[in-house]
Design an enzyme around this catalytic site. Sequence first.
Site, PDB file in Angstrom:
ATOM      1  N   ASP A  54       0.842  -1.200   0.000  1.00  0.00           N
ATOM      2  CA  ASP A  54       0.000   0.000   0.000  1.00  0.00           C
ATOM      3  C   ASP A  54       0.876   1.249   0.000  1.00  0.00           C
ATOM      4  OD1 ASP A  54       0.976  -0.164   2.590  1.00  0.00           O
ATOM      5  OD2 ASP A  54      -0.820   0.666   3.491  1.00  0.00           O
ATOM      6  N   GLU A  55       0.243   2.390  -0.110  1.00  0.00           N
ATOM      7  CA  GLU A  55       0.848   3.708   0.037  1.00  0.00           C
ATOM      8  C   GLU A  55       2.037   3.937  -0.899  1.00  0.00           C
ATOM      9  OE1 GLU A  55      -0.532   4.948   4.489  1.00  0.00           O
ATOM     10  OE2 GLU A  55       1.374   3.896   4.345  1.00  0.00           O
TER      11      GLU A  55
END
EC number: 3.2.1.52
Length: 615
Positions: free
Chosen positions: A382-383
């Site tokens: 993620d991110e």
Amino acid sequence: MGRVPRTWLVCLLITLFIHGNTAFFNMPSPWGYHCLDYKCVKEENTGVVGLTTLNECKLTCGASSSLWPRPQTAQLGKTTVQFLPRAITLDHATPPSVSPLLMEAFHLFLNNLDKYHPQYSDGKVTWSEPWDPSVSSHMVQVKVTIQQPDIWLTLLTDESYQLVVETSARVTTVTIIAPTFFGARHALETLSQLIAYHETRDNLMIVTSATVRDAPAFPYRGLLLDTSRNYFSVAALERTIDAMAANKLNTFHWHITDSHSFPLNLESLPNMAYYGAYSSNSIYHPLDVVHLVKYARVRGIRLLPEFDAPAHVGSGWQWGERQGLGKLAVCVNREPWQQYCVEPPCGQLNLANPNIYKVLSEIYREMIQLFAPVDLFHYGGDEVNLNCWNTTEEMTSWMKAQKFGLDADAYYGQWSVFQEKVRQLVTQAHGGVEVPGILWTSHLTEKGRVDRYLNNTKYIIQIWTTGQDALIAELLQKQYKVIFSNYDAWYLDCGGGAWVGDGNNWCSPYSGWQKVYDNSPHAIAKALTNSTHANLILGGEAALWTEQVDEEAVDARLWPRGAALAERLWTNPSTGWVDAEYRLIHHRQRLVQRGIRAERIQPQWCHQNEGLCYL
């Protein structure tokens, strides 16, 4: 000063006479308890028959006594019988592969009983004499039958059990029947909660009768601890696993590395920890990991490894160019950090450098070996910050040369190609056998994207957005299996002060145990889709990200809120936190007795005066 009641004074003198030469004695209390409307009501003990100690009242009051998490069904007796720890015996009928595990679990059960003694210290306790003959002669016989030879936990493991307690004359018989070791272990945990320390007799007591039929509502019941932002000793991890076992949680999600540090010592890649650990004393060695896998298993818990990529890398990846492998990670420690990552320090893998796959292949190979047998693997994922890649010349030149383009979809496409390659590397490291993978919700799972990039037969999606996010409905309607970790209830780091800048941290406010308890994955799904999607929701997990936590504070951050999570995932109660409050208050005391530095929920006065602390 008022006159001391004569009966109380006589009891005190007798107690001092008996125990005068010892370092510990039990002072009699002027108070007693009786059960009224499922509450232990405190009254002055004037010798009236019917009053008990608080511990005895907690064992026999209410439909579920002080059991945590609450069993699916339980019928509990209203009387107790006293005995000594030495009187407990074990008889078992189990497959040979299971017997050593059961013996170790039974030893842990006995040790937990010793911890109920107020003078327990460093694994030792002295139970004072003399005892009434009816106490010293009473036997507790535990008989365990396990039907299957399974010794490793999977999502398909049957964790159910049946427990029956019967008392006849001087013998209490406990019969436990479970399909697997894991169910039997849970039964021993329940049994330990049907036993308590008698405050004035210096012995144990057990309910004289009980019938419990129990099974978890969800197969995945997890807790995440981040050991990259701050290092936690092996002892602190063991203590966390002990507390999880006391709550029948079954997955310790180990977010072991991140951009901040790489504390895992890999034999084939020693430079990762050499460059990435905070110090030589802040490293997990292979034997530490193997030990923790075994430590967790006998407590009914899997260790789930996470290697977060392609973002959340940095520290530990700086050595590539010196070894002729080129730049393995880009944007490492790049400033101003706000432009290249969600928090300092920055770093993402360099997708333009094919050597990252050689390094990742070794990382996955060793992790699969260390955490073996692996039934799940967490890829993180993620991110990702597109600006990091799009402002790195090596990345943009590669994207142009391959005619991929430089727009967001082009980068998402290459990110998904990366994800497929690492999935294949994990499969290869696992001997060619597919390992179900878990990914955080991310740009790849956003509206309209998830089925373009991720196969719903190969990935489980862990949801960390809010419980009102429409994405949850899309994932379920597209038949993705999911694990809930919605940050508005199950991120346990929320509610502190900001660690960059002022104000509060990004996910404030703080989620109290009540909110943790009432956060129901099935209810969330029902509200968003008009269906519980019970076949797709594997369970849930509370996460503790450790920007502001180290092992000095970890117990209080996790517990007893982690216990509230545990009952939601084990029992999935139809009632809310109010009906659970008295039991949780007492369970928190039990966790403290077991060496867990759990946060206080209420003054001790409330524990001793149930029903009087309310709005």
